[in-house]
Scaffold this active site. Structure first.
Site, short mmCIF file in Angstrom:
data_model
loop_
_atom_site.label_atom_id
_atom_site.label_comp_id
_atom_site.label_asym_id
_atom_site.label_seq_id
_atom_site.Cartn_x
_atom_site.Cartn_y
_atom_site.Cartn_z
CB SER A 67 26.34 65.02 20.24
OG SER A 67 25.06 64.88 19.93
CE1 TYR A 162 23.48 67.47 24.62
CE2 TYR A 162 22.30 66.12 22.87
CZ TYR A 162 23.55 66.59 23.15
OH TYR A 162 24.61 66.48 22.28
#
Length: 360
Positions: A67, A162
């Site tokens: 990420s 998220y």
């Protein structure tokens, strides 16, 4: 253990001790760190890059950054906003008509900036890993379609969660707005100008890591403490793409983060917008999230900026001071922990404290 380069001695000795501890106590295969401050750059490592050959970890190792990819993709989107190619308040529907639709999703109500700061409410396709794993190949469109089979997590702008789908959509918008592939835009706008020779977004489903790299060892498929270790070095990165598919090195991430935080990649307006944060929910403690970047408050009162990333067998942290003058990048080529460290986040947090909170 191995140390490379220059830098202040006391703090770096503390960091090196933590790297050694990560291997000896947490049982990780290997770990590498790079630090930059006013005294120069320093790199240290412990453990091995390859358990079969015993080759030691090295600062030039390439690895999957997970990420942390989001920082790069967000920077590209913010550059396009600064150039007037797109607007952060543009509805997703303008760029991707009909893509965010179904089960309550509506791209006309979701702004581009809400993708970048995870306030869109768009469901994350990785919440359906059982179904995801059944496909032999992946396209961005398929990943979004999987997310659209679920209702949104909340109405746009009313919460935070998220979502990997947010960044797949952001990557698709980059391609629609520029008429060019995302990997080419990352190379043209970020990697080549900054001289990031080990940084790239793999094309399609290429499972390899180009150039020298650490093997990636995982236990993610089995949470048991005595679970078998699997070599996940070769995998299909198209499952993660703009949300987490990039490859880089500790040195490259130092240069990227220094440029990003130092204001050399974005205009002043986009720089200010990037660091305007929203509170996070059920994520990393003491953190807030901006546009592709997070703020992490350390116990000593110092706040560092950057992003972490995890992909099977590879965990990465890249954080620094708000001006980009003091930076730390770490990577482990294993995704488990022990000795009181539940996973590599415990190792990384201790390193950040040692570097940014000396004497505490």
């Amino acid at each position: 253990m191995a140390e490379f380069g220059s830098g202040s001695g006391g703090g770096r000795r503390a960091v090196q001790r933590l790297l050694d501890r990560a291997v000896v106590e947490a049982g990780l295969p290997g770990i590498v760190a790079a630090v930059r401050d006013g005294d120069g750059e320093w790199s240290g490592s412990a453990g091995v890059a390859d358990t079969a050959t015993g080759r030691a970890r090295h600062p030039d190792d390439r690895f999957r950054i997970g990420s942390a990819t989001k920082m790069v993709v967000a920077a590209v989107v913010l550059q396009l906003a600064g150039e007037g190619v797109l607007g952060l308040d543009d509805p997703v529907e303008r760029w991707l008509p009909g893509v965010v639709r179904g089960h309550g999703h509506d791209g006309a109500l979701v702004a581009v900036r809400q993708l970048l700061d995870h306030t869109s409410g768009v469901h994350s396709y990785t919440e359906d890993m059982d179904r995801l794993s059944r496909f032999p190949a992946y396209t961005p469109q398929l990943l979004v379609e999987l997310a659209m089979d679920h209702p949104p997590d909340f109405p746009p702008g009313t919460g935070w969660r998220y979502s990997q789908t947010n960044y797949v959509l952001a990557g698709m918008i980059v391609e629609r707005a520029t008429g060019r592939a995302l990997e080419g835009e990352i190379d043209r706008r970020i990697a080549r100008p900054l001289g990031l020779e080990g940084t790239y977004l793999p094309v399609g489903g290429d499972p390899t890591i180009r150039g020298p790299h650490a093997r990636h060892y995982t236990k993610m498929t089995d949470p048991a403490p005595d679970a078998a270790v699997h070599d996940a070095t070769e995998l299909d990165p198209s499952m993660f793409w703009a949300a987490g598919g990039m490859v880089s090195t500790t040195g490259d991430l130092l240069r990227f983060l220094a440029a990003l935080l130092g204001g050399r990649l974005l205009g002043p307006a986009e720089q200010q917008r990037m660091v305007r944060t929203v509170p996070t929910v059920d994520w990393i403690a003491d953190s807030a999230y901006g546009l592709g970047i997070s703020a992490l408050a350390l116990p000593c009162g110092t706040t560092v900026w950057g992003m972490g990333g995890a992909l099977f067998g590879s965990w990465t942290y890249a954080y620094g001071s708000p001006d980009g003058a003091h930076l730390v990048v770490l990577n482990t080529n294993g995704d488990w922990g022990g000795g009181g460290w539940a996973d590599p986040i415990g190792v990384f947090t201790d390193v950040l404290r040692a570097e940014f909170c000396p004497g505490r």
